[in-house]
Write an enzyme that holds these catalytic residues in place. Structure first.
Site, PDB file in Angstrom:
ATOM      1  N   ASN A 111       1.045  -1.270   0.039  1.00  0.00           N
ATOM      2  CA  ASN A 111       0.025   0.065   0.038  1.00  0.00           C
ATOM      3  C   ASN A 111       1.157   1.237  -0.005  1.00  0.00           C
ATOM      4  O   ASN A 111       1.481   1.593  -0.942  1.00  0.00           O
ATOM      5  CB  ASN A 111      -0.952   0.134   1.406  1.00  0.00           C
ATOM      6  N   ILE A 137      -5.370   0.287  -2.823  1.00  0.00           N
ATOM      7  CA  ILE A 137      -5.383   1.655  -3.232  1.00  0.00           C
ATOM      8  C   ILE A 137      -6.317   2.215  -2.042  1.00  0.00           C
ATOM      9  O   ILE A 137      -7.762   2.117  -2.421  1.00  0.00           O
ATOM     10  CB  ILE A 137      -5.687   1.891  -4.624  1.00  0.00           C
ATOM     11  N   ASP A 138      -6.022   2.901  -1.103  1.00  0.00           N
ATOM     12  CA  ASP A 138      -6.978   3.579  -0.167  1.00  0.00           C
ATOM     13  C   ASP A 138      -7.477   4.762  -0.922  1.00  0.00           C
ATOM     14  O   ASP A 138      -6.323   5.658  -1.274  1.00  0.00           O
ATOM     15  CB  ASP A 138      -6.624   3.670   0.979  1.00  0.00           C
ATOM     16  N   PHE A 139      -8.565   5.033  -0.918  1.00  0.00           N
ATOM     17  CA  PHE A 139      -8.989   6.398  -1.794  1.00  0.00           C
ATOM     18  C   PHE A 139     -10.249   7.024  -0.902  1.00  0.00           C
ATOM     19  O   PHE A 139     -10.928   6.373  -0.237  1.00  0.00           O
ATOM     20  CB  PHE A 139      -9.172   6.145  -3.133  1.00  0.00           C
ATOM     21  N   PHE A 151      -5.054   7.973  -0.725  1.00  0.00           N
ATOM     22  CA  PHE A 151      -4.198   8.467   0.414  1.00  0.00           C
ATOM     23  C   PHE A 151      -3.554   7.379   0.996  1.00  0.00           C
ATOM     24  O   PHE A 151      -3.671   6.172   0.571  1.00  0.00           O
ATOM     25  CB  PHE A 151      -5.438   8.695   1.575  1.00  0.00           C
TER      26      PHE A 151
END
Length: 262
Positions: A111, A137-139, A151
């Protein structure tokens, strides 16, 4: 046709006790306010008995103190279970990847470390194969422009990447799967981000896993019909009066091709 996958998510914090750091299974809401709910090993055994296709094991503490206890619980779960395991959380080096694989992980989840060192994706993929690499993928939406941005650092640090842009680069570097995780929807139970699911799944050549927001079985179905190869959830299975097997039956009844037996 490949069957769709259902992947329970085990998020861990580590509590210091007189016997050392103890892993605690937690739930979050928009990446905040972690709530302890029990033993990760016990929950993992329940998920395996209920036909989980895979399990995600994530270290939310993500520091030097949590690393050895995280490796220990990974090794314990991998010894007790036959279900494939993907492990991650704070992975910043190739050496950490090697340790995860040596302790029983089938895949590694990269990540923030992949954003900071994109070449890490290349090295892991070239060494172990792309099937070993899941890029998470943190969004969330920018409050001013409403454009979805990536993010890092547990959702605390903004980047200039948009999810599709970073997904494409990660795939070009060797990622075998992309995991899209909505910070806005995390733990809310109001449904997945179907717009981004449709957009990204149509434009990358590898399987897409979507996570964040499942509150009803129909949310899984919507995710699959929007292009996701797999849906991952944590809060749904721990706080709803429904287990993965019941959810799987409802998904199958909706016309989705999903595994229904061992």
């Amino acid at each position: 046709m490949l069957k769709k996958r259902l992947i329970p998510k085990l998020q861990l914090n580590f509590k210091e006790t007189i016997r050392g750091f103890k892993p605690i299974l937690v739930l979050t809401r928009q990446f905040n306010n972690p709530r302890a709910i029990g033993s990760p090993l016990s929950q993992a055994k329940i998920y395996e008995a209920q036909l989980a296709d895979e399990l995600f094991l994530l270290d939310l503490t993500r520091n030097e103190s949590s690393w050895d206890p995280f490796l220990s619980i990974l090794e314990e779960i991998s010894f007790e279970l036959a279900t494939p395991l993907s492990a991650g959380g704070g992975i910043n080096s190739f050496e950490q990847v090697q340790e995860l694989l040596e302790r029983g992980a089938d895949k590694v989840i990269l990540n923030s470390g992949a954003i900071k060192k994109p070449e890490l994706i290349d090295k892991v993929s070239n060494t172990y194969g792309s099937q070993c690499v899941v890029v998470c993928i943190d969004f969330k939406s920018d409050p001013d422009s409403h454009i979805k941005k990536v993010f890092i650092n547990s959702g605390k640090e903004y980047t200039n990447y948009e999810p599709l842009e970073w997904a494409r680069e990660a795939v070009n570097r060797g990622a075998g799967e992309i995991l899209l995780n909505s910070i806005d929807n995390d733990g809310m139970g109001n449904g997945l981000d179907l717009e981004i699911t449709k957009n990204v799944s149509a434009k990358i050549p590898v399987p897409l896993i979507i996570s964040g927001g499942c509150g009803l079985s129909k949310h899984f179905v919507e995710g699959y019909f929007s292009g996701a190869s797999a849906v991952s959830a944590g809060t749904f299975f721990c706080q709803r009066d429904q287990n993965p097997m019941q959810c799987r039956s409802q998904i199958s009844n909706a016309g989705v091709s999903i595994r229904m037996g061992f």
